[in-house]
Design a protein around this motif. Structure first.
Motif, PDB file in Angstrom:
ATOM      1  N   LEU A 192      -5.346   1.761  10.403  1.00 43.37           N
ATOM      2  CA  LEU A 192      -5.100   1.051   9.154  1.00 43.37           C
ATOM      3  C   LEU A 192      -6.165  -0.009   8.894  1.00 43.37           C
ATOM      4  N   GLN A 193      -6.637  -0.675   9.920  1.00 44.42           N
ATOM      5  CA  GLN A 193      -7.663  -1.699   9.750  1.00 44.42           C
ATOM      6  C   GLN A 193      -8.909  -1.111   9.092  1.00 44.42           C
ATOM      7  N   TYR A 234       0.362   5.300   0.977  1.00 44.50           N
ATOM      8  CA  TYR A 234      -0.464   6.316   1.639  1.00 44.50           C
ATOM      9  C   TYR A 234       0.076   7.663   1.200  1.00 44.50           C
ATOM     10  N   ASN A 250      -0.275   0.196  14.210  1.00 42.97           N
ATOM     11  CA  ASN A 250      -1.366  -0.002  13.259  1.00 42.97           C
ATOM     12  C   ASN A 250      -2.201   1.263  13.027  1.00 42.97           C
ATOM     13  N   ASP A 282      -3.723   0.689  -3.513  1.00 39.69           N
ATOM     14  CA  ASP A 282      -3.389  -0.731  -3.462  1.00 39.69           C
ATOM     15  C   ASP A 282      -2.541  -1.014  -4.701  1.00 39.69           C
ATOM     16  N   ARG A 290      -8.256   4.906  -3.234  1.00 44.90           N
ATOM     17  CA  ARG A 290      -9.403   5.183  -2.375  1.00 44.90           C
ATOM     18  C   ARG A 290      -9.102   6.424  -1.541  1.00 44.90           C
ATOM     19  N   TYR A 296       0.825  -1.201   0.000  1.00 46.77           N
ATOM     20  CA  TYR A 296       0.000   0.000   0.000  1.00 46.77           C
ATOM     21  C   TYR A 296       0.858   1.249   0.000  1.00 46.77           C
ATOM     22  N   LEU A 344      -8.993   1.593   7.163  1.00 47.00           N
ATOM     23  CA  LEU A 344      -8.665   2.009   5.800  1.00 47.00           C
ATOM     24  C   LEU A 344      -8.715   0.819   4.831  1.00 47.00           C
ATOM     25  N   HIS A 345      -8.375  -0.363   5.302  1.00 48.09           N
ATOM     26  CA  HIS A 345      -8.322  -1.518   4.415  1.00 48.09           C
ATOM     27  C   HIS A 345      -9.610  -2.323   4.376  1.00 48.09           C
ATOM     28  N   SER A 346     -10.512  -2.071   5.329  1.00 49.91           N
ATOM     29  CA  SER A 346     -11.744  -2.857   5.374  1.00 49.91           C
ATOM     30  C   SER A 346     -12.902  -2.223   4.617  1.00 49.91           C
ATOM     31  N   VAL A 400      -5.287   6.048  -0.353  1.00 50.23           N
ATOM     32  CA  VAL A 400      -4.634   4.764  -0.150  1.00 50.23           C
ATOM     33  C   VAL A 400      -4.648   4.065  -1.502  1.00 50.23           C
TER      34      VAL A 400
END
Length: 130
Positions: free
Chosen positions: A124-125, A63, A106, A82, A89, A61, A127-129, A80
């Motif tokens: 971070l959790q 940022y 995290n 990928d 995103r 990733y 941002l990725h979910s 963010v």
């Protein structure tokens, strides 16, 4: 990974890890003495948008501050990217400046001004979910 001497006005134009090669192109100041923005390539692929710095690469990733237009004026949102899909995103409210700080526990920390007066963070959790 980020160099501790970088800021939104002066930052490394190239960063790389074992799997990611990030390059800023055609940088310009958005106002005199203000943050710089430019085009971005990741592993040779041009990413749509204008991006500020400094960027942080963490695993697969990236940022990075993304310049966005508002109804009146413009500002930055956290982007963010990928690097396996090159999907960009956007997160959070539009800020006049996003000064990213290293990732710890995290959480991605950032400041909304060059003086680093008020620190904020994104988990971070989350941002990725999304």
């Amino acid at each position: 990974m980020m160099n501790k001497y970088e800021d939104p006005i002066q930052f490394n134009l190239q960063k790389s890890t074992r799997v990611i090669e990030l390059t800023y192109l055609k940088l310009t100041e958005i106002c005199q003495g203000g943050p710089e923005i430019g085009h971005l390539t990741i592993n040779g692929v041009k990413i749509s948008g204008l991006f500020g710095g400094p960027a942080i690469i963490d695993g697969y990733y990236v940022y990075i501050p993304l310049l966005v237009n508002k109804v009146i004026g413009r500002g930055f949102k956290l982007a963010v990217i990928d690097t396996s899909t090159f999907e960009v995103r956007k997160f959070g409210r539009t800020k006049s400046l996003i000064f990213l700080d290293p990732i710890e526990n995290n959480k991605l920390f950032f400041f909304e001004n060059i003086d680093k007066a008020v620190e904020r963070c994104f988990e971070l959790q989350k941002l990725h979910s999304i």
